[in-house]
Each structure stands twice: as structure tokens, then as C-alpha cells.
Design an enzyme around this catalytic site. Structure first.
Site, PDB file in Angstrom:
ATOM      1  N   CYS A 133       0.827  -1.210   0.000  1.00  0.00           N
ATOM      2  CA  CYS A 133       0.000   0.000   0.000  1.00  0.00           C
ATOM      3  C   CYS A 133       0.862   1.261   0.000  1.00  0.00           C
ATOM      4  O   CYS A 133       0.524   2.255  -0.651  1.00  0.00           O
ATOM      5  CB  CYS A 133      -0.930   0.011   1.209  1.00  0.00           C
ATOM      6  SG  CYS A 133      -2.360  -1.084   1.078  1.00  0.00           S
ATOM      7  N   CYS A 241      -5.445   1.639   4.409  1.00  0.00           N
ATOM      8  CA  CYS A 241      -4.315   1.516   3.489  1.00  0.00           C
ATOM      9  C   CYS A 241      -3.186   2.456   3.839  1.00  0.00           C
ATOM     10  O   CYS A 241      -2.065   2.290   3.353  1.00  0.00           O
ATOM     11  CB  CYS A 241      -4.785   1.749   2.054  1.00  0.00           C
ATOM     12  SG  CYS A 241      -5.480   3.385   1.783  1.00  0.00           S
TER      13      CYS A 241
END
Length: 245
Positions: A133, A241
Site C-alpha cells: 500500500c 491503506c
């Protein structure tokens, strides 16, 4: 307007706010706009920041883009093209660029998926989702937001416990920006009503039972009774994320 002219306008907007106490500005605006309709919040943001304002959208849904484009036609919309999106999400992005009056910015990571696999090994998202991420979402977003003064996101308080106290207008200390969440107080019923009333473009995955859509390898449909984001990184302690933390 040419790309160079648009970039110059963004730079001028940023220069106009140099030295401004953005934290104080956010606190004052949040006190005034906490109970304002979402469209009014976007109108305030556009009137205040002009070209220095950008919407961040994952194209998991498009109600925020629709609302922002109606309140501020021509607004910049940044989409993070991670290389792992569902085909339906890419199709939604293309439809938004065609239908809504926005300037779509397609932001890509510094490395392609193949280059990342060569450096870190295949399926990094399984072994180290935080690093994946960081490479494919967080860094590209930092790059995309850097020229701007303020950014709009679609977070809602009811989505998960980690989002329960987000302000409508806040100070993004990590980026020294204004962070605007005009839909913060919206419920799922509010969202559904808006989509139905305005004929908003819908990511086809929602019709299949998805409630929160991210990268394909890290997204599943939630089980009955789970919160809307339970299908993200399922089986992992990860819940965000990194874009909003």
C-alpha cells in the site's frame, strides 16, 4: 485551458496560502460547516481554495465526484491507478472522465507491478500489505496532493470505528493541508438516496454485493453482519491503506 496553465493556477493558489495557519482555518471552518449540507461544504472549499483544491477518488463509487462536479464544475479529481484494480473500477474511472465535468488525473506508482515484483517478489500484497500500500497508494497520493492546499475525500463516520470521529474540515498535519470530508455524517441511506435521486454512475461491483472496493487481490464481499469495510484485507489486522493515517 492547457495543462501548463492549469498547473500554474494550482501553483498560484498554493502561493496565496503560504504562511496561512491552516490548522486554525480548519478549526474555524469545521465549527461553521459541521452541520452544513455536503454540497455547501464543497462550495465553500472551492470558493476558498480555487485551483488549490483536489478530490481524491478510488472510483469504488462516484457519488462524491458527482457532488463535487456539480458544486465546482471542472474540479481536479485524482485517481490512484495502483495496477491492481478490478476491471469494473477502471471502467468506472473511464465513465467518470467521459460523463462528469471534472479534470481527471490518473496517478500511477513509481514502479509497475512487474517492476515491483522483480524488486520485492510476487504478491507483496499477501506477504506485506503495508509496504504494498505504501508503494502503490501512499507515495502516489503524496505526489498527487503536493501541489494543492486542500483535498476532498469520501470518508464517512459510520464506515468503521477508525473513522467514527472524522471532522468535516480538518487539518492534515502529515501533509500540512486542509482535509475535507463533506460526507462525514452521511449514512448508507443518505448515500443510497443521493445515488438514486441523481442517477449517479455506479461501480458494477456494488450490484454484486461488495460494500467497500479497493485493489482486487485485497477485497472480498463482506459477510452478513460485518461492517462495510470488513472485506478489505480480510484475515489481516490491517484496516486502512495508510492514506488517512
Amino acid at each position: 485551458m492547457s495543462a501548463d496553465t492549469e498547473l500554474a493556477s494550482v501553483d498560484q493558489a498554493a502561493t496565496a496560502f503560504a504562511g496561512t495557519d491552516l490548522r486554525a482555518l480548519a478549526e474555524q471552518a469545521n465549527a461553521e460547516l459541521e452541520h452544513a449540507p455536503a454540497a455547501r461544504v464543497v462550495e465553500w472549499a472551492h470558493a476558498t481554495f480555487g485551483a488549490g483544491l483536489v478530490v481524491a477518488s478510488s472510483m469504488a463509487d462516484t457519488h462524491l465526484v458527482h457532488l463535487a462536479s456539480a458544486a465546482a464544475p471542472g474540479i481536479d479529481v485524482a485517481f490512484l491507478d495502483t495496477g491492481y484494480h478490478f476491471a469494473e473500477t477502471i471502467g468506472t474511472r473511464d465513465a467518470v472522465a467521459e460523463v462528469y465535468p471534472v479534470r481527471l488525473l490518473n496517478i500511477t506508482p513509481l514502479r509497475t507491478v512487474a517492476e515491483q515484483d522483480a524488486e520485492h517478489g510476487p504478491r507483496l500484497y499477501e506477504r506485506d500489505p503495508d509496504t504494498c500500500c505504501a508503494l502503490r497508494k501512499v507515495e502516489p497520493l503524496e505526489r498527487a496532493l503536493k501541489p494543492y492546499v486542500a483535498w476532498i475525500n469520501g470518508m464517512r463516520r459510520e464506515e468503521s470505528p477508525t473513522r467514527a470521529d472524522i471532522p468535516v474540515v480538518g487539518y492534515d498535519a502529515k501533509r500540512d493541508m486542509i482535509k475535507i470530508s463533506p460526507l462525514a455524517a452521511w449514512t448508507q441511506d443518505d448515500l443510497d438516496t443521493y445515488v438514486a435521486d441523481h442517477g449517479v454512475l455506479t461501480n458494477p461491483l456494488f450490484l454484486e454485493g461488495y460494500t467497500s472496493i479497493g485493489c482486487e487481490p485485497c477485497t472480498r464481499k463482506p459477510l452478513p453482519g460485518e461492517d462495510p469495510r470488513a472485506g478489505r484485507w480480510a484475515g489481516n489486522a490491517k484496516t486502512e491503506c495508510g492514506l488517512h493515517t
